[in-house]
Design an enzyme around this catalytic site. Structure first.
Site, mmCIF file in Angstrom:
data_model
loop_
_atom_site.group_PDB
_atom_site.id
_atom_site.type_symbol
_atom_site.label_atom_id
_atom_site.label_comp_id
_atom_site.label_asym_id
_atom_site.label_seq_id
_atom_site.Cartn_x
_atom_site.Cartn_y
_atom_site.Cartn_z
ATOM 1 N N LYS A 1 -17.110 4.526 24.376
ATOM 2 C CA LYS A 1 -17.788 3.538 23.539
ATOM 3 C C LYS A 1 -18.629 2.640 24.433
ATOM 4 C CE LYS A 1 -15.241 0.136 21.728
ATOM 5 N NZ LYS A 1 -14.500 -0.728 20.780
ATOM 6 N N SER B 1 -32.943 10.496 17.134
ATOM 7 C CA SER B 1 -31.968 10.189 18.177
ATOM 8 C C SER B 1 -31.876 8.697 18.480
ATOM 9 C CB SER B 1 -32.269 10.947 19.467
ATOM 10 O OG SER B 1 -33.444 10.435 20.059
ATOM 11 N N TYR C 1 -27.844 11.651 17.919
ATOM 12 C CA TYR C 1 -27.516 12.162 19.245
ATOM 13 C C TYR C 1 -28.178 11.289 20.297
ATOM 14 C CZ TYR C 1 -32.110 14.376 18.851
ATOM 15 O OH TYR C 1 -33.450 14.598 18.676
#
Length: 127
Positions: free
Chosen positions: A9, A25, A58
């Site tokens: 994270k 993205s 992504y």
């Protein structure tokens, strides 16, 4: 059986840009990607703390030490510059793998510079 858990994270980063014309993205400073062990093109979940939006996209690398966190493509509509984001990846693990596992949490300041790296290896010690 496998379980899905947090891999890494990047916590409380600041959105620095939004490019609706890019194919898609989220661009993330290369240093943050490396520290969190997030690979280019790896699936990430993004949570916008300012507006509650959650979405999957992504990761792509932005220049190292640039502090860039930029939403691209359709995701650019899900935040405005200055919003605080949490970027997460997940992995699937067997119970045996979890015995030697710990997620990585990269905490950044308002300019997306690293403040601290935490590994939560104590959370799974009771398995």
């Amino acid at each position: 059986m496998q379980r899905t858990l947090l891999l890494a994270k990047i916590h409380n980063c600041t959105l620095t840009g939004a490019n609706i014309n890019y194919v898609g993205s989220i661009s993330i400073d290369q240093v943050l990607l490396d520290t969190a062990s997030i690979l280019p093109y790896e699936q990430v979940q993004v949570v916008n703390s300012a507006n509650g939006q959650r979405f999957i996209t992504y990761a792509i690398p932005a220049p190292a030490n640039s502090g860039i966190i930029e939403l691209n493509g359709a995701a650019a509509r899900l935040g405005i510059i200055g919003d605080r984001l949490i970027i997460m990846t997940y992995g699937q693990f067997t119970l045996e793998e979890l015995k030697h596992y710990s997620p990585t949490v990269v905490i950044v300041d308002e300019k997306n510079q690293m403040l601290e790296v935490r590994n939560y290896d104590d959370l799974l010690s009771k398995l």
